[in-house]
Design a protein around this motif. Structure first.
Motif, mmCIF file in Angstrom:
data_model
loop_
_atom_site.group_PDB
_atom_site.id
_atom_site.type_symbol
_atom_site.label_atom_id
_atom_site.label_comp_id
_atom_site.label_asym_id
_atom_site.label_seq_id
_atom_site.Cartn_x
_atom_site.Cartn_y
_atom_site.Cartn_z
ATOM 1 N N ALA A 1 -4.859 45.322 -84.151
ATOM 2 C CA ALA A 1 -5.727 45.585 -85.301
ATOM 3 C C ALA A 1 -5.348 46.880 -86.024
ATOM 4 C CB ALA A 1 -7.186 45.648 -84.852
ATOM 5 N N ALA A 2 -4.709 47.791 -85.298
ATOM 6 C CA ALA A 2 -4.446 49.126 -85.844
ATOM 7 C C ALA A 2 -3.698 49.030 -87.171
ATOM 8 C CB ALA A 2 -3.625 49.936 -84.842
ATOM 9 N N PRO A 3 -4.040 49.930 -88.109
ATOM 10 C CA PRO A 3 -4.927 51.086 -87.937
ATOM 11 C C PRO A 3 -6.423 50.769 -88.108
ATOM 12 C CG PRO A 3 -3.966 51.119 -90.110
ATOM 13 C CD PRO A 3 -3.390 49.922 -89.415
ATOM 14 N N ALA A 4 -6.755 49.521 -88.296
ATOM 15 C CA ALA A 4 -8.175 49.192 -88.461
ATOM 16 C C ALA A 4 -8.916 49.293 -87.132
ATOM 17 C CB ALA A 4 -8.316 47.776 -89.029
ATOM 18 N N ALA A 5 -10.206 49.584 -87.209
ATOM 19 C CA ALA A 5 -11.058 49.582 -86.028
ATOM 20 C C ALA A 5 -11.554 48.164 -85.765
ATOM 21 C CB ALA A 5 -12.236 50.531 -86.222
ATOM 22 N N VAL A 6 -12.049 47.936 -84.555
ATOM 23 C CA VAL A 6 -12.555 46.613 -84.179
ATOM 24 C C VAL A 6 -14.012 46.767 -83.735
ATOM 25 C CG1 VAL A 6 -12.256 44.639 -82.646
ATOM 26 C CG2 VAL A 6 -10.252 45.951 -83.397
ATOM 27 N N LEU A 7 -14.867 45.940 -84.286
ATOM 28 C CA LEU A 7 -16.264 45.981 -83.852
ATOM 29 C C LEU A 7 -16.336 45.713 -82.351
ATOM 30 C CD1 LEU A 7 -18.071 44.074 -86.756
ATOM 31 C CD2 LEU A 7 -18.091 46.537 -86.273
ATOM 32 N N LEU A 8 -17.164 46.467 -81.672
ATOM 33 C CA LEU A 8 -17.259 46.321 -80.216
ATOM 34 C C LEU A 8 -17.546 44.879 -79.816
ATOM 35 C CD1 LEU A 8 -19.086 49.600 -79.185
ATOM 36 C CD2 LEU A 8 -16.897 48.773 -78.288
ATOM 37 N N ASP A 9 -18.338 44.199 -80.618
ATOM 38 C CA ASP A 9 -18.672 42.810 -80.299
ATOM 39 C C ASP A 9 -17.469 41.879 -80.441
ATOM 40 O OD1 ASP A 9 -21.233 43.535 -79.731
ATOM 41 O OD2 ASP A 9 -22.067 42.923 -81.668
ATOM 42 N N ASP A 10 -16.443 42.356 -81.131
ATOM 43 C CA ASP A 10 -15.267 41.516 -81.357
ATOM 44 C C ASP A 10 -14.109 41.849 -80.415
ATOM 45 O OD1 ASP A 10 -16.618 40.252 -83.364
ATOM 46 O OD2 ASP A 10 -15.787 41.511 -84.962
ATOM 47 N N VAL A 11 -14.345 42.732 -79.450
ATOM 48 C CA VAL A 11 -13.292 43.105 -78.510
ATOM 49 C C VAL A 11 -13.338 42.158 -77.317
ATOM 50 C CG1 VAL A 11 -12.399 44.908 -77.019
ATOM 51 C CG2 VAL A 11 -13.387 45.525 -79.215
ATOM 52 N N VAL A 12 -12.348 41.299 -77.224
ATOM 53 C CA VAL A 12 -12.294 40.243 -76.203
ATOM 54 C C VAL A 12 -13.703 39.732 -75.843
ATOM 55 C CG1 VAL A 12 -10.044 40.713 -75.204
ATOM 56 C CG2 VAL A 12 -11.991 42.031 -74.406
ATOM 57 N N PRO A 13 -14.406 39.173 -76.832
ATOM 58 C CA PRO A 13 -15.809 38.791 -76.635
ATOM 59 C C PRO A 13 -16.000 37.717 -75.564
ATOM 60 C CG PRO A 13 -14.939 37.857 -78.669
ATOM 61 C CD PRO A 13 -13.896 38.799 -78.161
ATOM 62 N N ASP A 14 -14.959 36.935 -75.308
ATOM 63 C CA ASP A 14 -15.112 35.853 -74.333
ATOM 64 C C ASP A 14 -14.523 36.211 -72.973
ATOM 65 O OD1 ASP A 14 -12.595 35.996 -75.283
ATOM 66 O OD2 ASP A 14 -12.320 33.840 -75.614
ATOM 67 N N TRP A 15 -14.344 37.504 -72.738
ATOM 68 C CA TRP A 15 -13.829 37.911 -71.414
ATOM 69 C C TRP A 15 -14.781 37.401 -70.338
ATOM 70 C CZ3 TRP A 15 -9.162 39.455 -70.348
ATOM 71 C CH2 TRP A 15 -8.875 39.995 -69.079
ATOM 72 N N PRO A 16 -14.242 36.824 -69.270
ATOM 73 C CA PRO A 16 -15.084 36.148 -68.271
ATOM 74 C C PRO A 16 -16.170 37.052 -67.676
ATOM 75 C CG PRO A 16 -12.767 35.706 -67.855
ATOM 76 C CD PRO A 16 -12.811 36.684 -68.983
ATOM 77 N N ASP A 17 -15.854 38.334 -67.517
ATOM 78 C CA ASP A 17 -16.801 39.248 -66.893
ATOM 79 C C ASP A 17 -17.155 40.370 -67.876
ATOM 80 O OD1 ASP A 17 -18.142 41.173 -65.479
ATOM 81 O OD2 ASP A 17 -16.788 41.172 -63.755
ATOM 82 N N PRO A 18 -18.291 40.258 -68.548
ATOM 83 C CA PRO A 18 -18.646 41.252 -69.570
ATOM 84 C C PRO A 18 -18.832 42.657 -68.999
ATOM 85 C CG PRO A 18 -20.417 39.639 -69.266
ATOM 86 C CD PRO A 18 -19.273 39.180 -68.443
ATOM 87 N N VAL A 19 -19.277 42.750 -67.769
ATOM 88 C CA VAL A 19 -19.406 44.073 -67.150
ATOM 89 C C VAL A 19 -18.034 44.715 -66.996
ATOM 90 C CG1 VAL A 19 -20.115 45.311 -65.073
ATOM 91 C CG2 VAL A 19 -21.536 43.443 -65.963
ATOM 92 N N GLN A 20 -17.080 43.889 -66.572
ATOM 93 C CA GLN A 20 -15.721 44.392 -66.421
ATOM 94 C C GLN A 20 -15.131 44.787 -67.780
ATOM 95 O OE1 GLN A 20 -12.476 41.633 -65.430
ATOM 96 N NE2 GLN A 20 -11.911 43.048 -63.791
ATOM 97 N N ARG A 21 -15.415 43.996 -68.787
ATOM 98 C CA ARG A 21 -14.939 44.314 -70.132
ATOM 99 C C ARG A 21 -15.460 45.675 -70.578
ATOM 100 N NH1 ARG A 21 -16.557 43.488 -76.138
ATOM 101 N NH2 ARG A 21 -18.318 44.624 -75.237
ATOM 102 N N ASP A 22 -16.750 45.918 -70.369
ATOM 103 C CA ASP A 22 -17.319 47.199 -70.777
ATOM 104 C C ASP A 22 -16.765 48.353 -69.951
ATOM 105 O OD1 ASP A 22 -18.739 45.838 -72.653
ATOM 106 O OD2 ASP A 22 -20.644 45.856 -71.566
ATOM 107 N N ARG A 23 -16.508 48.058 -68.682
ATOM 108 C CA ARG A 23 -15.912 49.096 -67.829
ATOM 109 C C ARG A 23 -14.517 49.445 -68.328
ATOM 110 N NH1 ARG A 23 -16.903 46.790 -63.147
ATOM 111 N NH2 ARG A 23 -14.873 45.864 -62.752
ATOM 112 N N ALA A 24 -13.791 48.414 -68.765
ATOM 113 C CA ALA A 24 -12.439 48.649 -69.282
ATOM 114 C C ALA A 24 -12.494 49.510 -70.539
ATOM 115 C CB ALA A 24 -11.750 47.320 -69.572
ATOM 116 N N ILE A 25 -13.421 49.195 -71.418
ATOM 117 C CA ILE A 25 -13.560 49.978 -72.649
ATOM 118 C C ILE A 25 -13.906 51.432 -72.316
ATOM 119 C CG2 ILE A 25 -15.009 50.294 -74.696
ATOM 120 C CD1 ILE A 25 -15.151 47.200 -74.864
ATOM 121 N N ASP A 26 -14.858 51.615 -71.424
ATOM 122 C CA ASP A 26 -15.254 52.978 -71.057
ATOM 123 C C ASP A 26 -14.089 53.753 -70.451
ATOM 124 O OD1 ASP A 26 -17.796 52.568 -71.969
ATOM 125 O OD2 ASP A 26 -18.672 52.123 -70.003
#
Length: 288
Positions: free
Chosen positions: A244-269
């Motif tokens: 996407a760079a240099p554009a930003a990505v809405l948090l809701d659009d960052v691998v939204p269908d990742w199987p484990d949403p907790v893991q996805r958020d942990r990855a982002i953090d």
DNA sequence: TACCCGTGGTT
DNA sequence: TAACCAAGGGT
């Protein structure tokens, strides 16, 4: 023990691969970039990325002037993207502390971000021709086999530097070749699996061969499974940001269908914590 | 010290 | 095919 220097030097002169960073006049910056890329990434994957990188940023100051996001994007799929961030930081440090010139002094090199015992000495030896021990995983395996008579080296440590120093000729130029040759031998002959002992210049003096190739007790930890891992999640998130760079990505659009949403958020953090991503206004982007 | 960190080719 | 392997470094 006859010493490994002479046969290694002779073998290297006739059998070393022709690699870009071994071209005369490749330059200290090129050497530094190549060593960053070669940290845990195979030679064949590095070469095209290295040439593109140096074409875009021919000097440390050129890279330092770019945004970290550009470095992370240019790093593409080389893996371990923190290295891209650290290489960018090192370029800034070289510009600010060393007047834009890659330092020659090992301690000065060690003080740069992302440079440890191996990379610091590799730059000092291969770029500047100084006499230091350069010890990587290939060198440690060669010494373990030829000198110690065991299949695999123990855990890396400071003692590795001293024992490699003991193998280096007094002549500075020859010492540099022995460093490169030990690495090269480990990379293409004395390999981890299926070593080519029939073409090894050290076979006649190899303690491991003389002992009948005893197997080492496997104290290695198995590499963690990648599928389903946090690393895979981080990789997926960062890929989205890169594309996407240099554009930003809405948090809701960052691998939204990742199987484990907790893991996805942990990855982002964790990416934010590492400085590989920034969040603002509900969007995620590479560091500017 | 042990553990974490990507990615893709090879066996 | 799952596991192994690849010029490490930071914490």
């Amino acid at each position: 023990m006859p010493g490994i220097a002479a046969p290694l030097i002779a073998w290297y002169r006739g059998s070393a691969r022709d690699l870009p960073w071994r071209r005369p006049g490749f330059g200290a910056w090129g050497t530094l970039v190549s060593e960053f890329m070669l940290q845990q990434t195979p030679v064949a994957r590095v070469i095209p990325h290295l040439e593109a990188w140096l074409g875009r940023w021919p000097t440390p100051a050129d890279l330092a002037a770019a945004a970290p996001a550009e470095a992370v994007t240019q790093w593409a799929n080389l893996g371990y993207p923190r290295r891209a961030l650290w290489l960018h930081r090192a370029a800034v440090e070289i510009r600010d502390r060393h007047d834009g010139t890659v330092p020659r002094d090992v301690d000065a090199l060690l003080a740069l971000t992302g440079i440890g015992d191996y990379t610091a000495r590799a730059v000092a030896v291969f770029a500047y021709g100084d006499r230091h021990p350069v010890v990587d995983t290939n060198t440690r395996r060669v010494l373990a086999r030829v000198v110690d008579g065991v299949a695999q080296p123990g855990p890396p440590g400071k003692a590795d530097l001293a024992r490699m120093t003991a193998e280096l000729p007094d002549d500075i130029g020859e010492a540099a070749i022995v460093n490169a040759a030990a690495m090269e031998l480990g990379a293409i002959v004395c390999t981890a699996r299926a070593p080519k002992c029939d073409v090894c210049p050290l076979a006649a003096q190899c303690a491991w061969r003389a002992a009948g190739y005893p197997a080492s007790e496997d104290r290695r930890r198995r590499q963690a499974k990648y599928e389903g891992s946090d690393r895979q999640a981080r990789g997926a998130v960062l890929r989205v940001l890169r594309e996407a760079a240099p554009a930003a990505v809405l948090l809701d659009d960052v691998v939204p269908d990742w199987p484990d949403p907790v893991q996805r958020d942990r990855a982002i953090d964790s990416l934010i914590s590492d400085g590989l991503a920034e969040a603002e206004g509900g969007a995620l982007f590479l560091p500017r």
